[in-house]
Design an enzyme around this catalytic site. Sequence first.
Site, mmCIF file in Angstrom:
data_model
loop_
_atom_site.group_PDB
_atom_site.id
_atom_site.type_symbol
_atom_site.label_atom_id
_atom_site.label_comp_id
_atom_site.label_asym_id
_atom_site.label_seq_id
_atom_site.Cartn_x
_atom_site.Cartn_y
_atom_site.Cartn_z
ATOM 1 N N HIS A 1 -7.033 9.945 20.604
ATOM 2 C CA HIS A 1 -5.707 11.442 20.238
ATOM 3 C C HIS A 1 -7.248 11.749 19.557
ATOM 4 O O HIS A 1 -6.495 13.129 19.119
ATOM 5 C CB HIS A 1 -5.000 10.096 19.217
ATOM 6 C CG HIS A 1 -3.703 11.686 18.711
ATOM 7 N ND1 HIS A 1 -3.891 11.562 17.822
ATOM 8 C CD2 HIS A 1 -2.462 12.061 18.809
ATOM 9 C CE1 HIS A 1 -3.146 12.444 16.902
ATOM 10 N NE2 HIS A 1 -1.994 12.804 17.911
ATOM 11 N N ASN A 2 -7.191 11.700 17.874
ATOM 12 C CA ASN A 2 -7.765 12.225 16.897
ATOM 13 C C ASN A 2 -9.296 13.217 17.556
ATOM 14 O O ASN A 2 -9.392 13.755 17.010
ATOM 15 C CB ASN A 2 -8.332 11.231 15.406
ATOM 16 C CG ASN A 2 -6.576 10.994 14.888
ATOM 17 O OD1 ASN A 2 -5.980 11.138 15.059
ATOM 18 N ND2 ASN A 2 -7.278 10.561 14.259
ATOM 19 N N ARG B 1 -0.606 -2.775 -5.192
ATOM 20 C CA ARG B 1 -2.034 -3.386 -5.834
ATOM 21 C C ARG B 1 -1.494 -2.769 -7.445
ATOM 22 O O ARG B 1 -2.086 -3.873 -8.663
ATOM 23 C CB ARG B 1 -3.405 -3.083 -5.747
ATOM 24 C CG ARG B 1 -4.169 -3.389 -6.376
ATOM 25 C CD ARG B 1 -5.352 -3.733 -6.033
ATOM 26 N NE ARG B 1 -5.801 -2.076 -5.612
ATOM 27 C CZ ARG B 1 -6.415 -1.505 -7.044
ATOM 28 N NH1 ARG B 1 -6.253 -1.941 -7.837
ATOM 29 N NH2 ARG B 1 -6.181 0.051 -5.949
ATOM 30 N N ARG C 1 -37.836 10.425 35.947
ATOM 31 C CA ARG C 1 -38.038 9.059 35.623
ATOM 32 C C ARG C 1 -38.461 8.316 36.708
ATOM 33 O O ARG C 1 -39.983 7.133 36.044
ATOM 34 C CB ARG C 1 -36.935 8.593 35.336
ATOM 35 C CG ARG C 1 -36.012 9.664 34.367
ATOM 36 C CD ARG C 1 -34.021 8.566 34.778
ATOM 37 N NE ARG C 1 -33.994 7.745 33.852
ATOM 38 C CZ ARG C 1 -34.350 6.615 33.811
ATOM 39 N NH1 ARG C 1 -33.521 6.535 35.729
ATOM 40 N NH2 ARG C 1 -33.894 4.933 33.545
ATOM 41 N N GLY D 1 0.730 -1.477 0.120
ATOM 42 C CA GLY D 1 -0.227 -0.482 -0.029
ATOM 43 C C GLY D 1 0.752 0.962 0.219
ATOM 44 O O GLY D 1 1.074 1.411 0.667
ATOM 45 N N LEU D 2 1.114 1.859 -1.834
ATOM 46 C CA LEU D 2 2.232 2.830 -1.599
ATOM 47 C C LEU D 2 1.454 4.232 -1.738
ATOM 48 O O LEU D 2 2.889 4.759 -2.388
ATOM 49 C CB LEU D 2 3.366 1.939 -2.059
ATOM 50 C CG LEU D 2 4.254 0.758 -1.850
ATOM 51 C CD1 LEU D 2 5.016 0.505 -3.168
ATOM 52 C CD2 LEU D 2 4.651 1.258 -0.657
ATOM 53 N N LYS E 1 -5.579 5.809 19.318
ATOM 54 C CA LYS E 1 -5.040 6.713 18.158
ATOM 55 C C LYS E 1 -6.345 7.055 18.202
ATOM 56 O O LYS E 1 -6.430 8.404 17.618
ATOM 57 C CB LYS E 1 -4.999 5.714 17.120
ATOM 58 C CG LYS E 1 -5.105 6.479 15.915
ATOM 59 C CD LYS E 1 -3.761 7.610 15.442
ATOM 60 C CE LYS E 1 -2.970 8.462 15.037
ATOM 61 N NZ LYS E 1 -4.569 8.524 13.705
ATOM 62 N N SER F 1 0.583 8.725 14.066
ATOM 63 C CA SER F 1 0.166 9.760 13.963
ATOM 64 C C SER F 1 1.300 10.710 13.373
ATOM 65 O O SER F 1 3.007 10.805 13.745
ATOM 66 C CB SER F 1 -0.402 10.585 15.255
ATOM 67 O OG SER F 1 -0.871 11.828 15.118
ATOM 68 N N GLU G 1 -7.567 15.999 19.180
ATOM 69 C CA GLU G 1 -7.452 17.149 17.903
ATOM 70 C C GLU G 1 -7.821 17.778 17.589
ATOM 71 O O GLU G 1 -8.253 18.838 17.442
ATOM 72 C CB GLU G 1 -6.302 16.014 17.060
ATOM 73 C CG GLU G 1 -6.243 16.594 15.970
ATOM 74 C CD GLU G 1 -5.070 15.520 14.352
ATOM 75 O OE1 GLU G 1 -6.161 15.760 13.538
ATOM 76 O OE2 GLU G 1 -4.776 14.831 15.104
#
Length: 479
Positions: A188-189, A35, A449, A11-12, A185, A130, A192
Amino acid sequence: MSTSAQIGVTGLAVMGRNLARNFARNGYTVAVHNRTASRMKALVEEFGNEGDFIGAETAEEFVAALERPRRLVIMVKAGEPTDAVIQEFAPLLEPGDMIIDGGNAHFADTRRRERELRERGIHFVGTGISGGEEGALHGPSIMPGGSTESYASLGPMLEKISAKAKDGAPCVTHCGPDGAGHFVKMVHNGIEYADMQLIGEAYQLLRDVAGYSPAEIAEIFRTWNTGRLDSYLIEITAEVLSHVDAATGKPFVDVVVDQAEQKGTGRWTVQIALDLGVPVSGIAEAVFARSLSGHAKLREASQGLAGPNAVPLGKEEAAAFADRVEQALYASKIVSYTQGFHEIAAGSEEYGWDIDLGAVASIWRGGCIIRAAFLDRIRAAYDARADLPSLLSDETFAREIAEAQDDWREVLIAATRQGVPTPGFAAALAYYDALRARRLPAALTQGQRDFFGAHTYRRADREGSFHTLWGGDRSEVSA
């Protein structure tokens, strides 16, 4: 050139390509696969001088190029594309090999994949990365999950390519089993999102209340970045605000459509917090603020709604107000991190991950988007007391918020009077006030309630569960 690779990347696209280059620059032989083979060949041709690469056109060639135990990094889109790559490569691997998913996967998917591959003897390492494309190349903050056995093999390599904090510590730690890394992660986001929203509100207050221009606000942010707000996001905010659009000569922020995009991790943070019963109101408001910004027709239809007549402050008043905004921003930022770490702690308890909160703060000090100077102090707070219930329970942070609270409140008063929306600042202060309140209106909520649904309630003066017979004499019975 070596004939076998210590690690492979498939996956480049930009992130995968830069991560492969990072491994190669640090002395590892890297097998690369895509791919579309032309992308793999372009990487080897353009960056082959940076280190040892072994190009592979087929999955079989790629796996054959890896030394045992094989370490195979997947850098493709989350969801079905990740599952497709796993299904392609897993049959070619042997027990003890590992697949490392470096994408922004949902942690629940990571838990499923780890469980399925574990049954085949393959280690699955969900890894949060990240720092964007620059971080991938020069050193990101890395949040791997998975088995301790896989980290023993993979960890030293990740530590070598990771960002380094100012004290030289690598910004990577084994977060815990299965989905722990992708969970960390995700949060973390979420932090952010909150951080960016708070900075945006500070900018709008300085512009619409204090009357500063974007260029002047950029200088204010540069000053803030030399103090306790020192962080990557404050640094780049100054750069964005000082940028002038070449085509029009206007401030860059004035020619950009004010509709913010999002990729989903902020929403996940809020959704999972709801499942865990953890209040992350600051992060939620940041997510909703982006959503609201995108409802162009709704906003256009509401332009004529009544509001106050905003009057910018005088020069001296503006300077004093800017100082108060700095206090409000810092206090609100502490609350955002408090909520984020609370969610990580709750997730760790729910899923049995045993996440070290001090270690998480430590690896966020470099490479990642929310890197900030005060993470050193967050790390120290958790290192000193692993069972710290909240960052607001830390003596230093509690004192700083106490010192900031009057200015924080004044900023929100000014924002309300001038009609400037500050959902992040307001949510942070409401969270702070709710925590410190001796009594909350939840007692009334429980009464309501019980009245309409016989949901029962607990009393403050004795044990047990109770229900009031609201008709007739309204007597109380044990439930």
